[in-house]
Design a protein around this motif. Sequence first.
Motif, short mmCIF file in Angstrom:
data_model
loop_
_atom_site.label_atom_id
_atom_site.label_comp_id
_atom_site.label_asym_id
_atom_site.label_seq_id
_atom_site.Cartn_x
_atom_site.Cartn_y
_atom_site.Cartn_z
N LEU A 64 0.79 -1.23 0.00
CA LEU A 64 0.00 0.00 0.00
C LEU A 64 0.83 1.29 0.00
O LEU A 64 0.61 2.15 -0.86
N PRO A 65 1.78 1.49 0.92
CA PRO A 65 2.48 2.79 0.95
C PRO A 65 3.17 3.12 -0.38
O PRO A 65 3.03 4.23 -0.91
N GLU A 66 3.87 2.14 -0.95
CA GLU A 66 4.60 2.40 -2.19
C GLU A 66 3.63 2.56 -3.38
O GLU A 66 3.85 3.40 -4.25
N ALA A 67 2.56 1.76 -3.39
CA ALA A 67 1.58 1.85 -4.48
C ALA A 67 0.87 3.20 -4.46
O ALA A 67 0.66 3.83 -5.50
N PHE A 68 0.49 3.66 -3.26
CA PHE A 68 -0.18 4.96 -3.15
C PHE A 68 0.75 6.08 -3.59
O PHE A 68 0.33 7.02 -4.26
N ALA A 69 2.02 5.99 -3.19
CA ALA A 69 2.99 7.01 -3.60
C ALA A 69 3.16 7.02 -5.12
O ALA A 69 3.34 8.07 -5.74
N THR A 70 3.10 5.83 -5.72
CA THR A 70 3.22 5.71 -7.18
C THR A 70 2.04 6.39 -7.88
O THR A 70 2.21 7.12 -8.86
N VAL A 71 0.82 6.16 -7.36
CA VAL A 71 -0.37 6.78 -7.96
C VAL A 71 -0.31 8.30 -7.80
O VAL A 71 -0.64 9.05 -8.73
N ARG A 72 0.14 8.76 -6.63
CA ARG A 72 0.24 10.21 -6.40
C ARG A 72 1.17 10.85 -7.43
O ARG A 72 0.85 11.88 -8.01
N GLU A 73 2.31 10.21 -7.69
CA GLU A 73 3.29 10.77 -8.63
C GLU A 73 2.75 10.70 -10.06
O GLU A 73 2.89 11.65 -10.84
N ALA A 74 2.08 9.59 -10.40
CA ALA A 74 1.50 9.46 -11.74
C ALA A 74 0.43 10.53 -11.96
O ALA A 74 0.33 11.12 -13.04
N SER A 75 -0.38 10.80 -10.94
CA SER A 75 -1.41 11.82 -11.04
C SER A 75 -0.80 13.20 -11.25
O SER A 75 -1.31 13.99 -12.05
N LYS A 76 0.30 13.48 -10.55
CA LYS A 76 0.98 14.77 -10.72
C LYS A 76 1.45 14.94 -12.17
O LYS A 76 1.30 16.00 -12.77
N ARG A 77 2.01 13.87 -12.73
CA ARG A 77 2.57 13.96 -14.09
C ARG A 77 1.50 13.97 -15.18
O ARG A 77 1.64 14.64 -16.20
N VAL A 78 0.43 13.22 -14.95
CA VAL A 78 -0.59 13.07 -16.00
C VAL A 78 -1.67 14.15 -15.91
O VAL A 78 -2.07 14.74 -16.91
N LEU A 79 -2.17 14.40 -14.68
CA LEU A 79 -3.29 15.33 -14.51
C LEU A 79 -2.88 16.66 -13.88
O LEU A 79 -3.69 17.59 -13.83
N GLY A 80 -1.65 16.72 -13.37
CA GLY A 80 -1.24 17.95 -12.70
C GLY A 80 -1.86 18.11 -11.33
O GLY A 80 -1.92 19.21 -10.78
N MET A 81 -2.36 17.00 -10.73
CA MET A 81 -2.99 17.04 -9.40
C MET A 81 -2.25 16.11 -8.44
O MET A 81 -2.05 14.95 -8.76
N ILE A 146 -4.47 8.09 -15.64
CA ILE A 146 -3.51 7.65 -14.61
C ILE A 146 -3.27 6.15 -14.75
O ILE A 146 -2.12 5.69 -14.78
N TYR A 147 -4.38 5.38 -14.83
CA TYR A 147 -4.24 3.92 -14.91
C TYR A 147 -3.49 3.52 -16.18
O TYR A 147 -2.65 2.62 -16.16
N GLY A 148 -3.81 4.19 -17.29
CA GLY A 148 -3.14 3.88 -18.56
C GLY A 148 -1.65 4.15 -18.48
O GLY A 148 -0.83 3.38 -18.98
N PHE A 149 -1.28 5.25 -17.83
CA PHE A 149 0.14 5.60 -17.65
C PHE A 149 0.86 4.48 -16.88
O PHE A 149 2.01 4.16 -17.17
N LEU A 150 0.15 3.88 -15.91
CA LEU A 150 0.76 2.84 -15.08
C LEU A 150 0.53 1.43 -15.64
O LEU A 150 0.80 0.44 -14.96
N GLY A 151 -0.01 1.34 -16.86
CA GLY A 151 -0.10 0.04 -17.53
C GLY A 151 -1.33 -0.77 -17.23
O GLY A 151 -1.39 -1.97 -17.49
N LEU A 152 -2.38 -0.13 -16.67
CA LEU A 152 -3.63 -0.84 -16.41
C LEU A 152 -4.67 -0.43 -17.45
O LEU A 152 -4.62 0.66 -18.00
N THR A 153 -5.64 -1.32 -17.69
CA THR A 153 -6.70 -1.04 -18.67
C THR A 153 -7.97 -0.58 -17.96
O THR A 153 -8.25 -0.98 -16.83
#
Length: 913
Positions: A64-81, A146-153
């Motif tokens: 959980l901690p690492e996965a949540f941090a990954t989503v947070r960073e992906a959101s920053k890069r993809v959506l700017g949030m 976000i999901y697409g950036f991280l390789g999920l469909t």
Amino acid sequence: MFGGLAKSLFGSSNDRYVKSLGSIVNKINGFEAQIQAMDDETLAQQTARFRERLANGEKLDSLLPEAFATVREASKRVLGMRHFDVQMIGGIVLHRGEIAEMRTGEGKTLVATLATYLNALPGEGVHVITVNDYLARRDAEQMGRIYGFLGLTTGVIVPNVSDGERRQAYAADITYGTNNEFGFDYLRDNMKYDRESMVQRPFAFAIVDEVDSILIDEARTPLIISGPTDDKSDLYLSVDAIVKQLEESDYEKDEKQKSVILTEDGTEKAERLLEAAGLLQGANLYDFENTQVVHHLNQALRANMMFRRDVDYLVKDGKVVIIDEFTGRMMDGRRWSDGLHQATEAKEGVTIEPENQTLASITFQNYFRMYPKLSGMTGTAATEAAEFFDIYKMNVVSIPTNVPVQRVDEEDEFYKTTQDKFLAIARKIREHAERGQPVLVGTVSIEKSELLSEFLTQEKVPHKVLNARYHEMEAHIVAQAGRLGAVTIATNMAGRGTDIQLGGNLEFRMLDEHPELEAGTPEYEAAAEKIRAEITAEKQAVLAAGGLFVLGTERHESRRIDNQLRGRSGRQGDPGLSRFYLSLDDDLLRIFGPDTLFAKMMRSNIADGEAIGSKWLSKAIETAQKKVEARNYDIRKQVVEYDNVMNDQRKVVYEQRADIMDADTVGDVVADMRAETVNAIVGEAVPPNSYPEQWDVAGLTERAAEVLGVEAPVAQWIAEEDGLEAETLEERIRTLADQVVEAKAAELEPTAWTQIEKSILLQNLDHHWKEHLAMLDALRAVIHLRAYAQKTPINEYKQEAFALFERMLGSIREDVTRTLAVANFNFNFTPPPLPELPDFLTSHFDPLTGDDDTWDQDAGSGYLTTRMPPMQMPQPDAQALGEDPAEWVGRVSRNAPCPCGSGLKYKHCHGQL
């Protein structure tokens, strides 16, 4: 007293729980620097690494901690949030299968990405359930980046898409869709004839957005798939004409239960009128022969005396369209059940559509309880926390806001009459609008919206109305409700899906003002920059005027709905104001409020136009709301209790269907059915512990020939053998029956015979299940009468339903056995294609009141009637048939695609009668 002291010192249990999650948030933040340092490619590969760790036995909680941090960073890069820390807490709560209560504007949609991503890693599929198609599409598109950036469909389920597209959407890692679509797909899947045509996968994890709306408000009513029955238009019209001749003294109304009953004099009058119309058999209305007429009379009474045009329904394009009681919006394609809709159509003099018969149904409670893990999010859940735990075993966790709330909630203001109240409201709105403060006005019905609109017009206040009549413009109106001096009247603000942003919304202003420009072009960016500057300046002016003023014209039956309206103001730390204006004529006080001496004194002593603030009246309102909430909870509990009985039976039937479809051969099942049928037939003719001379030999011989297709010489066996045992008799008949079927099976290919057996099993199972549902519907409608005999209706229902189910199983066994034994199959026999599923109507009605309170809220979509996608049919060969459509008659199946290539069925194209 001590409880309050302890709470002030140590905080509430909710505060302590939220605080305990801080250590996990710290771990998430500890990964931020490491993950920020990754390039895009390395960050995207995190998903593969997490899945590898899961395969090696690691648990989701440790990821959980690492996965949540990954989503947070992906959101920053993809959506700017970037997710705030309180949003991380919300994500943890969702992952744990709890309900995250977060204020409006706190970013629940973004919060959901955390738990969704983590739980999608095992590859079992995550369902994100929203209240309308607009939100499903929007969230799937935005968060899908976000999901697409991280390789999920990501997939999305909306009405009017094919089974193939649905299957593809459900096969994705994450699937967005509405509660209705998920529920109806489950029911449809269990009406299919082979596994390949089913669309859903086994359930794993679901996040329900606006969880209170879906699991509380809409859970009062089951989802229904139904098919048409016989037309009874003349009967409805005749009964309606009779009801319109009744006077107020002939009936009594109960507004709480929305029911009408005839008085003794009214019954006599109705009997005379029905007799004159030739609709009454005998002299007594309540004779058994008149059951159907009584039912139609009761529904006509409800339609004429309880259901009001423009409040409960409206007439549009010659059709009666239901208005949702929670949102005040049209529900095109939805119909009240049990003949109530037809009675309303007769009342309004429009075309009467035929009734429908239930083919499959399930409550939201039993549907969502099939998910091994379920969580939800909303802005208002605390008032129903007990129900969420009792029914769904989910705790409600209140998440603090990122910035402290600055909204001021003023005390309610009371007026003597509705007229006085609306005049005061109109003047107050004008006062605030003139100084630039945007005003959002919440009403409880279209009628009240339009009444207030008239008052505002008299006061010369420019305004926009958001209700069922104009919902096509809904998102655009809501988006601009925060502009300087804007006045917006809304029937209900629950689950609108568009935030009210102070100063206006850039996206919607661009759509309104520059629809010709394409996003990403220099022209678009230039126009957007100009509007962005205008919005920033306008926001400052709105903030200076006090932010959004939310004005409630009436208290709703549920405190949650009031809180949802209030929550529209003061988002993300903005200033705001809210106040409710009430009168002693309001439905809530009139129907559920206290009829005390104090209330009567107030009515006689308050001067016209005078306003008072009374803590006693505020308390009375809250007490009335609690009464209604408790009553509605009891209704939902009752629905669950009754559906639990059917749910056990539904599971048996659906599991049996799945086993039949999955089995390579069903010969053992058919043989067992045949053996039990023989046992039942012999049991009818041979009483226990009886002698052969007491047996019904003629009846047994006849039944064996009719059901088993065998000529059993029972009389000869009895004459030849002294002391013939019943068990021996049964064994001999069973052997003969087996031989008949085995001889037929030997004449055909094994695969063809297996397909015949499967087809007959499934069709019989479906036919009898449909009839069983109709029986249960009828039973539930009358079972409450057992209370007069000092019996508990639910216990009586359980016993009767069990007996009916046993009888249904016996009928299935007998019909399957008879069909296989008696039907003729020749050597060149080709197994019949499984029947095409017809166009079914889906609906979602209240079995207790007949109200239909569900809807697909997609603005302007009109997707409110979900039709069953047809099974694929082979395309007819146009060349072989000839070019002249007259030559196609009788040579093309009516349900096959038309040979002309239009894509329509033949019966809807060149084969129209």
